[in-house]
Design an enzyme around this catalytic site. Structure first.
Site, PDB file in Angstrom:
ATOM      1  N   GLY A 122       0.817  -1.210   0.000  1.00 55.48           N
ATOM      2  CA  GLY A 122       0.000   0.000   0.000  1.00 55.48           C
ATOM      3  C   GLY A 122       0.850   1.260   0.000  1.00 55.48           C
TER       4      GLY A 122
ATOM      5  N   ARG B  95       7.281   1.943   1.047  1.00 55.92           N
ATOM      6  CA  ARG B  95       7.551   0.505   1.173  1.00 55.92           C
ATOM      7  C   ARG B  95       7.964  -0.056  -0.198  1.00 55.92           C
ATOM      8  NH1 ARG B  95       7.731  -2.562   5.837  1.00 55.92           N
ATOM      9  NH2 ARG B  95       5.726  -1.782   6.513  1.00 55.92           N
TER      10      ARG B  95
ATOM     11  N   ARG C 212       1.671  11.459  -8.373  1.00 57.35           N
ATOM     12  CA  ARG C 212       1.056  11.446  -7.031  1.00 57.35           C
ATOM     13  C   ARG C 212       1.914  10.707  -6.007  1.00 57.35           C
ATOM     14  NH1 ARG C 212      -4.897  12.311  -6.773  1.00 57.35           N
ATOM     15  NH2 ARG C 212      -5.454  13.120  -8.797  1.00 57.35           N
TER      16      ARG C 212
ATOM     17  N   ARG D 260      -0.598  -8.679  -3.596  1.00 51.68           N
ATOM     18  CA  ARG D 260      -0.636  -7.609  -2.600  1.00 51.68           C
ATOM     19  C   ARG D 260       0.134  -8.045  -1.361  1.00 51.68           C
ATOM     20  NH1 ARG D 260      -2.385  -3.963   0.956  1.00 51.68           N
ATOM     21  NH2 ARG D 260      -3.812  -4.566   2.620  1.00 51.68           N
TER      22      ARG D 260
ATOM     23  N   SER E  94      -0.599  -5.091   5.393  1.00 51.52           N
ATOM     24  CA  SER E  94      -0.772  -5.371   6.817  1.00 51.52           C
ATOM     25  C   SER E  94      -2.262  -5.455   7.128  1.00 51.52           C
ATOM     26  CB  SER E  94      -0.111  -4.283   7.659  1.00 51.52           C
ATOM     27  OG  SER E  94      -0.711  -3.043   7.363  1.00 51.52           O
TER      28      SER E  94
ATOM     29  N   ASP F 111      -1.765  -5.299  13.986  1.00 56.49           N
ATOM     30  CA  ASP F 111      -2.486  -4.809  15.168  1.00 56.49           C
ATOM     31  C   ASP F 111      -3.617  -5.765  15.555  1.00 56.49           C
ATOM     32  OD1 ASP F 111      -3.406  -3.248  12.626  1.00 56.49           O
ATOM     33  OD2 ASP F 111      -5.123  -3.175  13.955  1.00 56.49           O
TER      34      ASP F 111
ATOM     35  N   ARG G 273       7.186  -3.937  13.116  1.00 55.81           N
ATOM     36  CA  ARG G 273       6.467  -3.913  11.837  1.00 55.81           C
ATOM     37  C   ARG G 273       7.421  -4.246  10.686  1.00 55.81           C
ATOM     38  NH1 ARG G 273       1.679  -0.783   9.952  1.00 55.81           N
ATOM     39  NH2 ARG G 273       0.665  -0.498  11.926  1.00 55.81           N
TER      40      ARG G 273
HETATM   41  N1  ADE Z   1      -4.489  -2.550   8.196  1.00 57.25           N
HETATM   42  C1  ADE Z   1      -3.745  -2.821   9.275  1.00 57.25           C
HETATM   43  N2  ADE Z   1      -4.500  -2.822  10.386  1.00 57.25           N
HETATM   44  C2  ADE Z   1      -5.764  -2.529   9.994  1.00 57.25           C
HETATM   45  C3  ADE Z   1      -6.995  -2.388  10.663  1.00 57.25           C
HETATM   46  N3  ADE Z   1      -7.057  -2.536  11.984  1.00 57.25           N
HETATM   47  N4  ADE Z   1      -8.089  -2.094   9.949  1.00 57.25           N
HETATM   48  C4  ADE Z   1      -8.008  -1.951   8.622  1.00 57.25           C
HETATM   49  N5  ADE Z   1      -6.879  -2.069   7.926  1.00 57.25           N
HETATM   50  C5  ADE Z   1      -5.768  -2.369   8.608  1.00 57.25           C
END
Ligand code: ADE
Length: 235
Positions: A21, A25, A44, A88, A91, A205, A218
């Protein structure tokens, strides 16, 4: 030839593309892993590079965040630049209790709160799925490398911040593994155009517990998934 969003010329982009994304990165992946990497897009700041990995020509193109952004960049890669396969590398937030920070998820299929599929005017619901050959190969690579991973259903959500506080918990009832924000557009575009797609995610997360990885963690855990994705691209 170019598009409103990508200044690459015909032939600048490889048949197989890794898609993080974050544009920085993409830059880091190209600089760390690709030989003779050339940046083909700065429009962009959605950076894209082509180089070679162990002799195989590979591109790395950032997608930006969310379904609309992934919709644009993946559509143009497939339809304007004749790309065959997009992987893709992103995360996600864990939904299932069976996942820990740093685990890898291979998105076999997905559910969503997005309206992207409504464009097809189907007489029912549609189930976006990854290319089976890529799912199989990615799973084998994870096994070979001893990576802690799961293959299953992921959630593509349009909502990172939402008034509905129970949304993630509701998806958990259906054994959805984790939440991210882009794969729906990638999988739909691939199927619609007869191309291949796969999403590989690192859990960064745990939204149900309010925990998130630090920057160093990360980076390290992303590397495990990324090296598996490069191996997949090389095959
Ligand atoms: N990408 C990483 N963590 C996320 C989350 N909690 N919600 C949506 N996209 C994410």
């Amino acid at each position: 030839m170019s598009t409103p969003h990508n200044e690459a010329q015909t032939g600048d982009i490889a048949k197989i593309v890794l898609m993080p994304g974050d544009p920085l990165r993409a830059k880091l992946i190209a600089e760390t892993y690709l030989e003779d990497a050339v940046c083909y897009n700065t429009v962009r700041n959605m950076l894209g590079y082509t180089g070679s990995y162990k002799g195989k020509r590979i591109s790395v193109q950032s997608s930006g965040m969310g379904v609309p952004s992934m919709g644009i960049y993946s559509m143009e890669l497939y339809s304007d630049y004749d790309v065959d396969t997009i992987i893709r590398v992103g995360s996600a937030g864990a939904i299932s209790d069976s996942l820990s920070m740093g685990d890898v998820v291979i998105g076999m299929g997905l559910c969503t709160d997005s309206a992207y599929v409504s464009q097809y005017d189907l007489p029912g619901t549609y189930t976006p799925v990854a290319d089976f050959g890529l799912v199989k190969l990615a799973s084998e690579i994870m096994e070979e490398r001893g990576v802690s991973y799961q293959t299953g259903v992921i959630l593509t959500s349009d909502l990172f911040y939402t008034d509905e506080k129970d949304a993630v918990a509701k998806w958990k009832k259906m054994n959805v593994l984790c939440v991210e924000m882009e794969s729906l557009a990638l999988y739909c575009n691939a199927v619609r155009l007869g191309k291949k797609a796969l999403t590989m995610l690192t859990i960064s997360d745990l939204p149900l517990r309010g925990e998130a990885m630090g920057a160093d963690e990360r980076r390290t855990s992303f590397t495990v998934m990324l090296e598996a994705a490069l191996r997949l691209a090389e095959k």
